[in-house]
Design a protein around this motif. Structure first.
Motif, PDB file in Angstrom:
ATOM      1  N   LYS A   5       0.830   4.206 -16.456  1.00  0.00           N
ATOM      2  CA  LYS A   5       2.233   4.591 -16.567  1.00  0.00           C
ATOM      3  C   LYS A   5       2.572   5.823 -15.743  1.00  0.00           C
ATOM      4  O   LYS A   5       3.717   6.235 -15.713  1.00  0.00           O
ATOM      5  CB  LYS A   5       2.548   4.890 -18.028  1.00  0.00           C
ATOM      6  CG  LYS A   5       2.795   3.649 -18.845  1.00  0.00           C
ATOM      7  CD  LYS A   5       3.431   4.059 -20.151  1.00  0.00           C
ATOM      8  CE  LYS A   5       3.500   2.880 -21.100  1.00  0.00           C
ATOM      9  NZ  LYS A   5       3.516   3.315 -22.481  1.00  0.00           N
ATOM     10  N   ARG A   6       1.570   6.417 -15.120  1.00  0.00           N
ATOM     11  CA  ARG A   6       1.826   7.682 -14.440  1.00  0.00           C
ATOM     12  C   ARG A   6       2.755   7.503 -13.249  1.00  0.00           C
ATOM     13  O   ARG A   6       2.593   6.610 -12.433  1.00  0.00           O
ATOM     14  CB  ARG A   6       0.499   8.276 -13.971  1.00  0.00           C
ATOM     15  CG  ARG A   6       0.568   9.774 -13.909  1.00  0.00           C
ATOM     16  CD  ARG A   6      -0.795  10.390 -13.859  1.00  0.00           C
ATOM     17  NE  ARG A   6      -0.650  11.822 -13.690  1.00  0.00           N
ATOM     18  CZ  ARG A   6      -0.424  12.661 -14.694  1.00  0.00           C
ATOM     19  NH1 ARG A   6      -0.336  12.222 -15.911  1.00  0.00           N
ATOM     20  NH2 ARG A   6      -0.294  13.957 -14.459  1.00  0.00           N
ATOM     21  N   GLU A   7       3.740   8.409 -13.168  1.00  0.00           N
ATOM     22  CA  GLU A   7       4.698   8.301 -12.065  1.00  0.00           C
ATOM     23  C   GLU A   7       4.105   8.902 -10.790  1.00  0.00           C
ATOM     24  O   GLU A   7       3.119   9.640 -10.839  1.00  0.00           O
ATOM     25  CB  GLU A   7       5.971   9.085 -12.419  1.00  0.00           C
ATOM     26  CG  GLU A   7       6.810   8.456 -13.512  1.00  0.00           C
ATOM     27  CD  GLU A   7       8.120   9.209 -13.667  1.00  0.00           C
ATOM     28  OE1 GLU A   7       9.017   9.013 -12.845  1.00  0.00           O
ATOM     29  OE2 GLU A   7       8.238  10.007 -14.613  1.00  0.00           O
ATOM     30  N   HIS A   8       4.737   8.601  -9.651  1.00  0.00           N
ATOM     31  CA  HIS A   8       4.315   9.194  -8.378  1.00  0.00           C
ATOM     32  C   HIS A   8       5.524   9.730  -7.641  1.00  0.00           C
ATOM     33  O   HIS A   8       6.620   9.185  -7.765  1.00  0.00           O
ATOM     34  CB  HIS A   8       3.624   8.149  -7.499  1.00  0.00           C
ATOM     35  CG  HIS A   8       2.282   7.754  -8.022  1.00  0.00           C
ATOM     36  ND1 HIS A   8       1.225   8.616  -8.058  1.00  0.00           N
ATOM     37  CD2 HIS A   8       1.841   6.587  -8.548  1.00  0.00           C
ATOM     38  CE1 HIS A   8       0.177   8.019  -8.589  1.00  0.00           C
ATOM     39  NE2 HIS A   8       0.527   6.783  -8.907  1.00  0.00           N
ATOM     40  N   TRP A   9       5.313  10.774  -6.840  1.00  0.00           N
ATOM     41  CA  TRP A   9       6.393  11.257  -5.980  1.00  0.00           C
ATOM     42  C   TRP A   9       6.752  10.153  -4.992  1.00  0.00           C
ATOM     43  O   TRP A   9       5.875   9.395  -4.563  1.00  0.00           O
ATOM     44  CB  TRP A   9       5.980  12.505  -5.204  1.00  0.00           C
ATOM     45  CG  TRP A   9       5.397  13.606  -6.033  1.00  0.00           C
ATOM     46  CD1 TRP A   9       4.124  14.092  -5.980  1.00  0.00           C
ATOM     47  CD2 TRP A   9       6.064  14.375  -7.049  1.00  0.00           C
ATOM     48  NE1 TRP A   9       3.953  15.102  -6.898  1.00  0.00           N
ATOM     49  CE2 TRP A   9       5.130  15.298  -7.570  1.00  0.00           C
ATOM     50  CE3 TRP A   9       7.346  14.379  -7.590  1.00  0.00           C
ATOM     51  CZ2 TRP A   9       5.428  16.203  -8.582  1.00  0.00           C
ATOM     52  CZ3 TRP A   9       7.652  15.278  -8.591  1.00  0.00           C
ATOM     53  CH2 TRP A   9       6.707  16.172  -9.075  1.00  0.00           C
ATOM     54  N   THR A  10       8.004  10.128  -4.577  1.00  0.00           N
ATOM     55  CA  THR A  10       8.430   9.052  -3.686  1.00  0.00           C
ATOM     56  C   THR A  10       7.763   9.130  -2.320  1.00  0.00           C
ATOM     57  O   THR A  10       7.350   8.122  -1.766  1.00  0.00           O
ATOM     58  CB  THR A  10       9.960   9.143  -3.470  1.00  0.00           C
ATOM     59  OG1 THR A  10      10.542   9.283  -4.747  1.00  0.00           O
ATOM     60  CG2 THR A  10      10.496   7.928  -2.773  1.00  0.00           C
ATOM     61  N   ILE A  64      -4.479  21.100  -5.804  1.00  0.00           N
ATOM     62  CA  ILE A  64      -3.760  19.837  -5.593  1.00  0.00           C
ATOM     63  C   ILE A  64      -4.754  18.683  -5.471  1.00  0.00           C
ATOM     64  O   ILE A  64      -4.533  17.598  -6.002  1.00  0.00           O
ATOM     65  CB  ILE A  64      -2.844  19.929  -4.350  1.00  0.00           C
ATOM     66  CG1 ILE A  64      -1.789  21.017  -4.568  1.00  0.00           C
ATOM     67  CG2 ILE A  64      -2.162  18.598  -4.072  1.00  0.00           C
ATOM     68  CD1 ILE A  64      -0.881  21.254  -3.385  1.00  0.00           C
ATOM     69  N   THR A  65      -5.889  18.956  -4.794  1.00  0.00           N
ATOM     70  CA  THR A  65      -6.878  17.885  -4.639  1.00  0.00           C
ATOM     71  C   THR A  65      -7.499  17.516  -5.988  1.00  0.00           C
ATOM     72  O   THR A  65      -7.705  16.334  -6.280  1.00  0.00           O
ATOM     73  CB  THR A  65      -7.977  18.315  -3.640  1.00  0.00           C
ATOM     74  OG1 THR A  65      -7.320  18.727  -2.447  1.00  0.00           O
ATOM     75  CG2 THR A  65      -8.916  17.180  -3.335  1.00  0.00           C
ATOM     76  N   CYS A  72      -4.377  12.628 -13.764  1.00  0.00           N
ATOM     77  CA  CYS A  72      -4.021  12.698 -15.185  1.00  0.00           C
ATOM     78  C   CYS A  72      -3.714  14.157 -15.522  1.00  0.00           C
ATOM     79  O   CYS A  72      -3.664  14.998 -14.623  1.00  0.00           O
ATOM     80  CB  CYS A  72      -5.158  12.183 -16.058  1.00  0.00           C
ATOM     81  SG  CYS A  72      -6.703  13.031 -15.769  1.00  0.00           S
ATOM     82  N   ASN A  73      -3.480  14.461 -16.809  1.00  0.00           N
ATOM     83  CA  ASN A  73      -3.192  15.853 -17.172  1.00  0.00           C
ATOM     84  C   ASN A  73      -4.400  16.730 -16.837  1.00  0.00           C
ATOM     85  O   ASN A  73      -5.516  16.232 -16.656  1.00  0.00           O
ATOM     86  CB  ASN A  73      -2.832  15.938 -18.651  1.00  0.00           C
ATOM     87  CG  ASN A  73      -4.029  15.674 -19.529  1.00  0.00           C
ATOM     88  OD1 ASN A  73      -4.882  16.530 -19.707  1.00  0.00           O
ATOM     89  ND2 ASN A  73      -4.138  14.453 -20.037  1.00  0.00           N
ATOM     90  N   MET A 240      -2.104  21.508  -9.796  1.00  0.00           N
ATOM     91  CA  MET A 240      -3.011  20.380 -10.060  1.00  0.00           C
ATOM     92  C   MET A 240      -2.212  19.215 -10.645  1.00  0.00           C
ATOM     93  O   MET A 240      -2.380  18.067 -10.245  1.00  0.00           O
ATOM     94  CB  MET A 240      -4.098  20.830 -11.035  1.00  0.00           C
ATOM     95  CG  MET A 240      -5.068  19.746 -11.412  1.00  0.00           C
ATOM     96  SD  MET A 240      -6.444  20.459 -12.332  1.00  0.00           S
ATOM     97  CE  MET A 240      -7.268  18.956 -12.868  1.00  0.00           C
ATOM     98  N   VAL A 241      -1.316  19.534 -11.583  1.00  0.00           N
ATOM     99  CA  VAL A 241      -0.522  18.465 -12.194  1.00  0.00           C
ATOM    100  C   VAL A 241       0.453  17.869 -11.174  1.00  0.00           C
ATOM    101  O   VAL A 241       0.614  16.645 -11.108  1.00  0.00           O
ATOM    102  CB  VAL A 241       0.206  18.988 -13.452  1.00  0.00           C
ATOM    103  CG1 VAL A 241       1.178  17.969 -13.988  1.00  0.00           C
ATOM    104  CG2 VAL A 241      -0.821  19.361 -14.507  1.00  0.00           C
ATOM    105  N   TYR A 242       1.041  18.717 -10.337  1.00  0.00           N
ATOM    106  CA  TYR A 242       1.909  18.166  -9.288  1.00  0.00           C
ATOM    107  C   TYR A 242       1.084  17.274  -8.351  1.00  0.00           C
ATOM    108  O   TYR A 242       1.547  16.231  -7.903  1.00  0.00           O
ATOM    109  CB  TYR A 242       2.590  19.293  -8.498  1.00  0.00           C
ATOM    110  CG  TYR A 242       3.899  19.765  -9.119  1.00  0.00           C
ATOM    111  CD1 TYR A 242       4.244  19.429 -10.424  1.00  0.00           C
ATOM    112  CD2 TYR A 242       4.809  20.539  -8.387  1.00  0.00           C
ATOM    113  CE1 TYR A 242       5.443  19.854 -10.977  1.00  0.00           C
ATOM    114  CE2 TYR A 242       6.012  20.964  -8.937  1.00  0.00           C
ATOM    115  CZ  TYR A 242       6.316  20.621 -10.236  1.00  0.00           C
ATOM    116  OH  TYR A 242       7.507  21.037 -10.775  1.00  0.00           O
ATOM    117  N   GLY A 243      -0.153  17.702  -8.077  1.00  0.00           N
ATOM    118  CA  GLY A 243      -1.036  16.900  -7.223  1.00  0.00           C
ATOM    119  C   GLY A 243      -1.396  15.562  -7.873  1.00  0.00           C
ATOM    120  O   GLY A 243      -1.637  14.573  -7.182  1.00  0.00           O
ATOM    121  N   SER A 244      -1.417  15.560  -9.203  1.00  0.00           N
ATOM    122  CA  SER A 244      -1.812  14.331  -9.889  1.00  0.00           C
ATOM    123  C   SER A 244      -0.753  13.232  -9.771  1.00  0.00           C
ATOM    124  O   SER A 244      -1.011  12.087 -10.100  1.00  0.00           O
ATOM    125  CB  SER A 244      -2.104  14.620 -11.362  1.00  0.00           C
ATOM    126  OG  SER A 244      -0.893  14.846 -12.052  1.00  0.00           O
TER     127      SER A 244
END
Ligand code: PHE
Length: 449
Positions: A5-10, A64-65, A72-73, A240-244
């Motif tokens: 269900k995890r979203e992704h940046w466009t 970020i990596t 995930c979180n 890290m979360v933004y990277g996820s």
């Protein structure tokens, strides 16, 4: 964990906007100019630039990596990687510490961002026009000493943040930042031009860039390193979360290069927008935290269109703060969503309530609870100092060493060129395992003293 269900940046561009939003904040517009002002101008600016490049940016790449490879979180991310790559599960403590840090930063940050809300109102209602410097100082003191005003403004700010986070990664955070960041750059551009036309631009440039090695003291070095970490948003697992939310094929190194350059330019331009006005009004650059809320209105009070431009300044501050506070709230919401059975909406309410309580306590330390002391600190100072000078560097230390231990060259899809890739990865590991820990320990020891 519900990875499906995890979203992704466009796109890469939207990731760059949201991460620049996290990086560009009160740190750039409010803190950088007053820290530069109080730490010898160019001496601070140059050491800060140096630390951004050699320490903070490599750490941002690491964070970020870590997010991108775990998806995930942050707590589960640390658990997953340490299990996969044979390290202790206790490394996940770094992510828990990060969550605590983000919450504390969110609380005190909301108070300062709340001041910008109050000052947008004052600017828009022409409250500074024609006032004497003493009256402007008086206005600031009476604003801070009103529990109603400071609490109302902080709560408004927290609510704005949560409304955006409520809508999720793409429809909330991404959409907000894709509007806020270009708007912020435009407002900043207008303000720099205005400042150079009406103020003393040459003196500001000299102040910010003239190189005088004698001014580089240990104190300047330490505060510029701490600020480099804070401004690039590293140390609390927010990046890290933004990277996820990144798609696997995105190049982290390229994104970080753009984010770091944008973040630095915004800070420098904020300085170039503020100092010409400060100098031409004959005010001191070394005013400390009141630089934006006292000196700037003083400079504007007697200018044609002063109220309009003052309001623009506080809108700039508000936009910067809002885009950063999303990066405090989202990792917390993400953590509660994945570790409990809360929905996004439930987790947002929960994080919101906790932050409103914390922000009110911080706001009260300027008025009703001004006399409350924990050792020598007031409540606000304790929360701000503890989170930025101690917890954030400790988190950065943990992230640096963990990344040096677990990350592999193959985690960087972009390092395809054999010799360049090996060289670059080797250099990054040297920063994570040696240079960054050493530098951070120095900052920490100083922070504790
Ligand atoms: N970088 C933000 C600023 O300059 C603050 C921040 C710190 C954001 C830590 C996220 C994590 O204001």
């Amino acid at each position: 964990m519900k990875p499906a269900k995890r979203e992704h940046w466009t796109s890469l561009l939207s990731f760059v906007w949201v991460s620049t939003g996290a990086a560009v904040g009160l740190g750039n517009i409010w803190k950088f100019p007053y820290m530069a002002g109080s730490n010898g101008g160019s001496a601070f600016v140059l050491t800060y630039l140096f630390f951004v490049v050699i320490i903070a940016a490599p750490l941002m790449i690491a964070e970020i990596t870590l997010g991108k490879v775990t998806s995930c979180n942050a707590v589960d991310g640390f658990l997953k990687l340490s299990k996969e790559r044979g390290r202790s599960k206790y490394w996940s403590g770094v992510a828990l510490l990060g969550a605590l840090t983000l919450w504390l930063v969110f609380c005190f940050y909301s108070v300062v961002a709340g001041w910008s809300v109050g000052y947008i109102y004052l600017g828009a209602t022409n409250a500074f026009a024609g006032l004497s410097p003493e009256s402007i100082q008086g206005l600031w003191v009476s604003f801070l000493s009103s529990p109603q005003a400071t609490i109302l403004c902080s709560v408004f700010f927290v609510a704005m943040t949560l409304v955006i986070v409520f809508f999720g990664v793409k429809k909330g955070i991404e959409r907000a930042c894709v509007f806020l960041m270009p708007a912020l750059l435009m407002v900043l551009g207008i303000l720099v031009i205005f400042s150079f036309v009406t103020g003393d631009g040459i003196k500001a440039i000299e102040f910010l860039f003239a190189f005088d090695p004698a001014k580089i003291t240990p104190q300047v070095i330490i505060s510029s390193l701490g600020h480099a970490l804070f401004t690039l948003a590293v140390g609390a697992c927010a990046m890290m979360v933004y990277g996820s939310y990144l798609k696997k094929e995105t190049s982290v190194i390229k994104s970080v290069a753009i984010i770091a350059v944008m973040d630095t330019l915004v800070a420098l331009f904020a300085g170039l927008a503020i100092f010409p006005l400060i100098f031409s009004a004959g005010l001191s650059p070394a005013q400390g935290p009141g630089l934006m809320f006292v000196s700037l209105p003083m400079a504007f009070s007697s200018m044609p269109f002063g109220s309009f431009f003052a309001t623009l300044f506080f809108i700039l501050l508000f936009f910067a703060a809002l885009s950063s506070s999303l990066s405090f709230a989202e990792p917390l919401v993400d953590l509660f969503m994945e570790k409990t059975r809360m929905s996004r909406h439930g987790a947002t309410y929960f994080v919101g309530t906790m932050t409103v309580v914390g922000a009110i306590i911080c706001a009260l330390s300027f008025n009703l609870w001004a006399d409350v002391r924990i050792m020598t600190w007031g409540i606000f100072d304790l929360v701000a100092d503890l989170s930025t000078n101690i917890l954030l560097p400790v988190g950065a230390l943990g992230i640096a060493i963990f990344s040096g231990l677990v990350l592999r060259k193959s985690d960087f899809g972009e390092l395809t060129d054999k010799s360049l890739g090996r060289w670059l990865f080797g250099a990054l590991r040297a920063v994570w395992l040696i240079l960054a820990p050493l530098a951070i320990l120095v900052v920490l020891v100083n922070g504790i003293i």
